[in-house]
Design a protein around this motif. Structure first.
Motif, PDB file in Angstrom:
ATOM      1  N   SER A 242       0.953  -1.441  -0.034  1.00  0.00           N
ATOM      2  CA  SER A 242      -0.029  -0.021  -0.058  1.00  0.00           C
ATOM      3  C   SER A 242       0.781   1.332  -0.011  1.00  0.00           C
ATOM      4  O   SER A 242       0.713   2.281  -0.808  1.00  0.00           O
ATOM      5  CB  SER A 242      -0.993  -0.098   1.187  1.00  0.00           C
ATOM      6  N   GLU A 243       1.875   1.252   0.967  1.00  0.00           N
ATOM      7  CA  GLU A 243       2.967   2.409   0.727  1.00  0.00           C
ATOM      8  C   GLU A 243       3.415   2.606  -0.618  1.00  0.00           C
ATOM      9  O   GLU A 243       3.724   3.659  -0.966  1.00  0.00           O
ATOM     10  CB  GLU A 243       3.871   2.105   1.980  1.00  0.00           C
ATOM     11  N   THR A 244       3.933   1.444  -1.214  1.00  0.00           N
ATOM     12  CA  THR A 244       4.353   1.503  -2.695  1.00  0.00           C
ATOM     13  C   THR A 244       3.357   2.165  -3.659  1.00  0.00           C
ATOM     14  O   THR A 244       3.731   3.011  -4.318  1.00  0.00           O
ATOM     15  CB  THR A 244       4.943   0.119  -3.135  1.00  0.00           C
ATOM     16  N   ILE A 245       2.085   1.570  -3.423  1.00  0.00           N
ATOM     17  CA  ILE A 245       1.158   2.142  -4.418  1.00  0.00           C
ATOM     18  C   ILE A 245       0.880   3.795  -4.275  1.00  0.00           C
ATOM     19  O   ILE A 245       0.683   4.359  -5.157  1.00  0.00           O
ATOM     20  CB  ILE A 245      -0.107   1.367  -4.153  1.00  0.00           C
ATOM     21  N   ASN A 246       0.764   3.996  -2.714  1.00  0.00           N
ATOM     22  CA  ASN A 246       0.664   5.366  -2.348  1.00  0.00           C
ATOM     23  C   ASN A 246       1.533   6.078  -2.884  1.00  0.00           C
ATOM     24  O   ASN A 246       1.552   7.254  -3.312  1.00  0.00           O
ATOM     25  CB  ASN A 246       0.460   5.495  -0.956  1.00  0.00           C
ATOM     26  N   TYR A 247       2.965   5.858  -2.729  1.00  0.00           N
ATOM     27  CA  TYR A 247       4.020   6.706  -3.471  1.00  0.00           C
ATOM     28  C   TYR A 247       3.941   6.896  -4.968  1.00  0.00           C
ATOM     29  O   TYR A 247       4.299   8.052  -5.570  1.00  0.00           O
ATOM     30  CB  TYR A 247       5.503   6.112  -3.052  1.00  0.00           C
ATOM     31  N   LEU A 248       3.731   5.833  -5.450  1.00  0.00           N
ATOM     32  CA  LEU A 248       3.645   5.775  -7.052  1.00  0.00           C
ATOM     33  C   LEU A 248       2.403   6.874  -7.667  1.00  0.00           C
ATOM     34  O   LEU A 248       2.531   7.627  -8.408  1.00  0.00           O
ATOM     35  CB  LEU A 248       3.379   4.224  -7.941  1.00  0.00           C
ATOM     36  N   ARG A 249       1.420   6.688  -6.757  1.00  0.00           N
ATOM     37  CA  ARG A 249       0.269   7.328  -7.247  1.00  0.00           C
ATOM     38  C   ARG A 249       0.210   8.661  -6.748  1.00  0.00           C
ATOM     39  O   ARG A 249      -0.118   9.668  -7.786  1.00  0.00           O
ATOM     40  CB  ARG A 249      -1.086   6.608  -6.498  1.00  0.00           C
ATOM     41  N   LYS A 250       0.473   9.189  -5.590  1.00  0.00           N
ATOM     42  CA  LYS A 250       0.474  10.586  -5.131  1.00  0.00           C
ATOM     43  C   LYS A 250       1.649  11.166  -5.105  1.00  0.00           C
ATOM     44  O   LYS A 250       1.576  12.614  -5.509  1.00  0.00           O
ATOM     45  CB  LYS A 250       0.120  10.334  -3.546  1.00  0.00           C
ATOM     46  N   GLU A 251       2.884  10.664  -5.019  1.00  0.00           N
ATOM     47  CA  GLU A 251       4.205  11.329  -4.874  1.00  0.00           C
ATOM     48  C   GLU A 251       4.634  11.484  -6.407  1.00  0.00           C
ATOM     49  O   GLU A 251       5.185  12.545  -7.077  1.00  0.00           O
ATOM     50  CB  GLU A 251       5.316  10.786  -4.182  1.00  0.00           C
ATOM     51  N   LEU A 252       4.511  10.503  -7.293  1.00  0.00           N
ATOM     52  CA  LEU A 252       5.113  10.401  -8.658  1.00  0.00           C
ATOM     53  C   LEU A 252       4.085  10.647  -9.694  1.00  0.00           C
ATOM     54  O   LEU A 252       4.191  10.730 -10.991  1.00  0.00           O
ATOM     55  CB  LEU A 252       5.762   9.191  -8.887  1.00  0.00           C
ATOM     56  N   ASP A 253       2.725  10.577  -9.178  1.00  0.00           N
ATOM     57  CA  ASP A 253       1.630  10.792 -10.276  1.00  0.00           C
ATOM     58  C   ASP A 253       1.578   9.696 -11.465  1.00  0.00           C
ATOM     59  O   ASP A 253       1.492  10.255 -12.498  1.00  0.00           O
ATOM     60  CB  ASP A 253       1.467  12.166 -10.819  1.00  0.00           C
ATOM     61  N   VAL A 254       1.980   8.427 -11.214  1.00  0.00           N
ATOM     62  CA  VAL A 254       2.077   7.436 -12.174  1.00  0.00           C
ATOM     63  C   VAL A 254       0.483   7.308 -12.722  1.00  0.00           C
ATOM     64  O   VAL A 254      -0.269   6.682 -11.787  1.00  0.00           O
ATOM     65  CB  VAL A 254       2.746   6.198 -11.825  1.00  0.00           C
ATOM     66  N   LYS A 255       0.364   7.248 -13.959  1.00  0.00           N
ATOM     67  CA  LYS A 255      -0.950   7.255 -14.454  1.00  0.00           C
ATOM     68  C   LYS A 255      -1.331   5.670 -14.855  1.00  0.00           C
ATOM     69  O   LYS A 255      -2.695   5.456 -14.634  1.00  0.00           O
ATOM     70  CB  LYS A 255      -1.062   8.019 -15.848  1.00  0.00           C
ATOM     71  N   GLU A 256      -0.687   4.922 -15.275  1.00  0.00           N
ATOM     72  CA  GLU A 256      -0.935   3.667 -15.358  1.00  0.00           C
ATOM     73  C   GLU A 256      -0.132   2.507 -15.026  1.00  0.00           C
ATOM     74  O   GLU A 256       0.946   2.914 -14.822  1.00  0.00           O
ATOM     75  CB  GLU A 256      -1.093   3.339 -17.097  1.00  0.00           C
ATOM     76  N   VAL A 257      -0.518   1.388 -14.631  1.00  0.00           N
ATOM     77  CA  VAL A 257       0.405   0.301 -14.336  1.00  0.00           C
ATOM     78  C   VAL A 257       0.073  -1.121 -15.156  1.00  0.00           C
ATOM     79  O   VAL A 257      -1.089  -1.398 -15.287  1.00  0.00           O
ATOM     80  CB  VAL A 257       0.499  -0.234 -13.068  1.00  0.00           C
ATOM     81  N   HIS A 258       1.090  -1.507 -15.785  1.00  0.00           N
ATOM     82  CA  HIS A 258       0.842  -2.798 -16.522  1.00  0.00           C
ATOM     83  C   HIS A 258       1.675  -4.013 -16.190  1.00  0.00           C
ATOM     84  O   HIS A 258       2.936  -3.671 -16.124  1.00  0.00           O
ATOM     85  CB  HIS A 258       1.267  -2.479 -18.032  1.00  0.00           C
ATOM     86  N   ILE A 259       1.204  -4.616 -15.229  1.00  0.00           N
ATOM     87  CA  ILE A 259       2.315  -5.594 -14.094  1.00  0.00           C
ATOM     88  C   ILE A 259       1.864  -6.939 -14.213  1.00  0.00           C
ATOM     89  O   ILE A 259       0.653  -7.253 -14.524  1.00  0.00           O
ATOM     90  CB  ILE A 259       2.349  -4.997 -12.880  1.00  0.00           C
ATOM     91  N   GLY A 260       2.792  -7.673 -13.902  1.00  0.00           N
ATOM     92  CA  GLY A 260       2.869  -9.431 -13.882  1.00  0.00           C
ATOM     93  C   GLY A 260       3.825 -10.040 -13.145  1.00  0.00           C
ATOM     94  O   GLY A 260       4.326  -9.221 -12.537  1.00  0.00           O
ATOM     95  N   HIS A 261       4.274 -11.043 -13.899  1.00  0.00           N
ATOM     96  CA  HIS A 261       5.418 -11.829 -13.221  1.00  0.00           C
ATOM     97  C   HIS A 261       5.416 -12.061 -12.112  1.00  0.00           C
ATOM     98  O   HIS A 261       4.637 -12.576 -11.248  1.00  0.00           O
ATOM     99  CB  HIS A 261       6.892 -11.234 -14.181  1.00  0.00           C
ATOM    100  N   CYS A 262       6.423 -11.350 -11.300  1.00  0.00           N
ATOM    101  CA  CYS A 262       6.572 -11.453  -9.662  1.00  0.00           C
ATOM    102  C   CYS A 262       5.996 -10.665  -8.892  1.00  0.00           C
ATOM    103  O   CYS A 262       6.191 -10.392  -7.849  1.00  0.00           O
ATOM    104  CB  CYS A 262       8.216 -11.552  -9.480  1.00  0.00           C
ATOM    105  N   THR A 263       4.850  -9.853  -9.595  1.00  0.00           N
ATOM    106  CA  THR A 263       4.272  -8.967  -8.695  1.00  0.00           C
ATOM    107  C   THR A 263       3.403  -9.468  -7.610  1.00  0.00           C
ATOM    108  O   THR A 263       3.137  -8.779  -6.572  1.00  0.00           O
ATOM    109  CB  THR A 263       3.167  -7.995  -9.631  1.00  0.00           C
ATOM    110  N   GLY A 264       2.826 -10.425  -7.929  1.00  0.00           N
ATOM    111  CA  GLY A 264       2.047 -11.367  -6.726  1.00  0.00           C
ATOM    112  C   GLY A 264       0.631 -10.924  -6.842  1.00  0.00           C
ATOM    113  O   GLY A 264       0.289  -9.733  -6.950  1.00  0.00           O
ATOM    114  N   LEU A 265      -0.359 -11.919  -6.389  1.00  0.00           N
ATOM    115  CA  LEU A 265      -1.762 -11.647  -6.875  1.00  0.00           C
ATOM    116  C   LEU A 265      -2.163 -10.522  -5.601  1.00  0.00           C
ATOM    117  O   LEU A 265      -3.209  -9.826  -5.847  1.00  0.00           O
ATOM    118  CB  LEU A 265      -2.373 -12.999  -6.379  1.00  0.00           C
TER     119      LEU A 265
END
Length: 294
Positions: A242-265
């Motif tokens: 959740s902290e990782t998501i919050n930083y990407l979303r709010k601090e870096l304003d990343v618009k999209e994520v396309h993820i898989g492999h070792c990310t985990g369910l």
């Protein structure tokens, strides 16, 4: 700095095969084919990582109509077998000498020790000499623009050490001695696209996707539009995810994520909750475009 006009990203292999295209192979590993057009209208073709073995990649590339002989450079995110294992056979398929760009530590043996599995080599499953017979190894420690508007991010500083993802019982061989492996070889690439911003492509993100994204922002100097690849959050707590998501979303304003492999369910679920229709699960054969494709 000049920017790319557009890019098409195709996942050649991922742990999950998907179902949109029949008969694609899945494999624990990652390989991504990148085709983009630079500011002068020239098309570049890059292969990022080479999976655990070439069989699935070559099979999927044929089904997808991708001619790997047109690849002009290979980039390796780090040395683990599931990102480097297909390198030799893919170089044979390309059948010409091309640069293979990686962090210098990726050339060192990587060993996993545990009471359950014993001693396991988890690095490149072949020698450097074997690679050098087929291609040109280019070790780069620092960031570098390796093609117009495409950046190899180099060694990733741990801006947030707490959001990096180390692996316990992992060692690197330095001067014939086992040393704790801090995974300094784990890195990514970024493409800066006109009117959009940068897209970051990562293999496993052992350095921490927050650290990779923050470093890419410093190197490229543009906003981050999207992140693509594996985030290695599979064994991480919900709080850390959740902290990782919050930083990407709010601090870096990343618009999209396309993820898989070792990310985990669990992490994918939490990313989906936050990003909604801007969350995309990658799989073998997954393809997406950025910018206006000419």
């Amino acid at each position: 700095m000049a920017k790319a006009l557009c890019a098409k990203i195709t996942v050649l292999v991922d742990d999950y095969a998907g179902y949109d295209i029949r008969n694609l192979y899945g494999q624990h590993g990652l390989s991504i084919y990148i085709e983009y057009i630079d500011s002068r209208g020239k098309t570049h073709r890059v292969l990022f990582d080479t999976g655990q073995s070439a069989e699935a990649i070559l099979h999927n590339a044929q089904l997808l109509g991708i001619d790997l002989s047109r690849v002009e450079v290979i980039v390796l995110s780090h040395n683990h077998y599931d990102h480097t294992g297909g390198l030799l056979d893919i170089l044979k398929k390309i059948n010409k000498r091309i640069p293979i760009i990686l962090h210098p530590d990726a050339l060192k043996p990587s060993i996993y020790l545990s009471s359950k599995y014993g001693i396991r080599s988890v690095g490149m499953p072949f020698s450097i000499r074997e690679v050098e017979k087929l291609g040109d190894i280019v070790p780069i420690r620092d960031s570098a623009e390796i093609l117009p508007s495409m950046y190899f991010l180099g060694e990733i500083p741990r801006y947030r050490e707490d959001l990096a993802n180390p692996i316990e019982n992992l060692y690197i061989v330095i001067n014939n001695e086992l040393k704790p492996h801090s995974l300094k070889d784990d890195t990514g690439i970024a493409i800066d696209i006109e009117g959009l911003g940068q897209i970051i492509i990562s293999g496993c993100s052992h350095s921490g996707i927050v650290n990779i994204a923050k470093h890419s922002e410093k190197i490229v100097g543009d906003n981050i539009y999207a992140i693509i690849g594996g985030l290695h959050l599979v064994q991480v707590s919900k709080e850390k995810i959740s902290e990782t998501i919050n930083y990407l979303r709010k601090e870096l304003d990343v618009k999209e994520v396309h993820i898989g492999h070792c990310t985990g369910l669990k992490a994918e679920y939490l990313f989906l909750e936050e990003y909604k229709d801007k969350f995309f699960k990658i799989s073998s054969g997954y393809s997406t475009e950025f910018g206006k494709i000419l």
